[in-house]
Design an enzyme around this catalytic site. Structure first.
Site, mmCIF file in Angstrom:
data_model
loop_
_atom_site.group_PDB
_atom_site.id
_atom_site.type_symbol
_atom_site.label_atom_id
_atom_site.label_comp_id
_atom_site.label_asym_id
_atom_site.label_seq_id
_atom_site.Cartn_x
_atom_site.Cartn_y
_atom_site.Cartn_z
ATOM 1 C CE LYS A 99 43.169 66.045 49.841
ATOM 2 N NZ LYS A 99 44.101 66.930 50.611
ATOM 3 C CG HIS A 120 41.475 62.046 58.398
ATOM 4 N ND1 HIS A 120 40.776 63.244 58.186
ATOM 5 C CD2 HIS A 120 42.558 61.945 57.517
ATOM 6 C CE1 HIS A 120 41.558 63.863 57.364
ATOM 7 N NE2 HIS A 120 42.766 62.980 56.936
ATOM 8 C CB SER A 133 40.053 66.467 46.842
ATOM 9 O OG SER A 133 41.211 67.061 47.800
#
Length: 299
Positions: free
Chosen positions: A44, A99, A129
């Protein structure tokens, strides 16, 4: 039913996307090419936005690729089995996404000439988020409440681990010629200039028309309308669009509409403790006493 996360080296990962085997392969056996371009973020933090920007840069501003091919095929998540197969079949230069924290990033990268674009974002906006995303993305597990998710986030008890550890780990490579750090806030403030800098980093000579095209097609509204990146094509078993919108607001400072005063004070205490010792100042850090001042230079 509670989500059974995949556990790898003390970090939990969403099931379905990842397995211990796929993560082990990504770390230890993934073959990195010298012209690979890695799009790396903590969740995010502008991952999909950067995929669109980099895809457009690599195609000289032509939006055909972005509008006709799913972003997961343009910039595969190589830590998953499906993403790994896609990555193996991509021609060079490959655009790859993950990620991963630095300690489990492909070992082959560190002896290669490949490049990393690392996008970071105000952790308060990341948290907000991430909370809304987790409510709609089934493998991440629906959080009990915002306050509960805040506590888990600050303790690093969320998929992909601690934001603080992620940032601190990757910031150790600051100054390397093949690493480009940029913030979500910088993209918001000057998208044209950011695209120009990214193009130079990637060795792409783009004229004004190409950069203008990238600005247009990487805008939030353009992305919301583009089914190749807005996640509307994912099955409900993965992404329940009735619980929210994947591309929700795309703004800076939305945390102010969610945090109570007590939550903000709690966050600030943990932030100062976790970021102690760093000499950087991030774009979201105001002057004064709210956060400790540092000196931070983005590429």
């Amino acid at each position: 039913m509670a989500v059974q996360y995949v556990q790898y080296k003390g970090i939990k990962f969403p099931p379905g996307y990842n397995s211990v085997d796929s993560l082990y392969f990504a770390e230890n056996e993934f073959q990195v090419r010298d012209d690979d371009i890695f799009n790396i973020t903590y969740p995010k933090s502008g991952t999909v936005w950067m995929i669109e920007i980099l895809s457009l840069i690599l195609n000289d501003g032509n939006p055909t690729w972005n509008q006709g091919i799913l972003n997961s095929l343009r910039a595969p998540w190589f830590t998953t089995q499906l993403g790994l197969e896609t990555a193996h079949n991509l021609p060079s230069p490959r655009l790859l996404t993950c990620h991963l924290p630095i300690q489990i990033f492909p070992k082959a990268f560190f002896s290669s000439k490949s490049k990393v674009v690392y996008t970071l974002r105000d952790p308060r906006d990341v948290l907000v988020s991430y909370y809304h995303f987790s409510k709609m993305c089934i493998p991440f597990g629906d959080p009990k409440s915002f306050n509960h998710f805040l506590d888990r986030f600050l303790k690093g008890d969320v998929p992909f681990g601690s934001w603080f550890d992620h940032i601190r780990g990757w910031m150790k490579l600051k100054g390397k010629s093949n690493i480009f750090f940029i913030s979500y806030e910088q993209l918001q403030e000057d998208l044209y200039g950011s695209i120009k800098d990214l193009s130079i980093f990637l060795g792409k000579e783009l004229d004004e028309a190409a950069i203008t095209s990238i600005v247009e097609h990487a805008s939030f509204e353009a992305m919301r309308k583009n089914n190749m990146c807005n996640s509307t094509m994912l099955p409900k078993e993965v992404m329940d669009q009735e619980k929210g919108s994947f591309l929700r607001k795309g703004i800076c400072g939305d945390w102010k509409t969610h945090f109570t005063m007590a939550q903000s004070e709690y966050f600030n205490r943990v932030y100062q403790e976790k970021m102690r010792g760093l000499k950087e100042t991030f774009p979201w850090e105001p002057t004064g006493d709210q956060f400790k001042q540092r000196t931070y230079f983005l590429n």
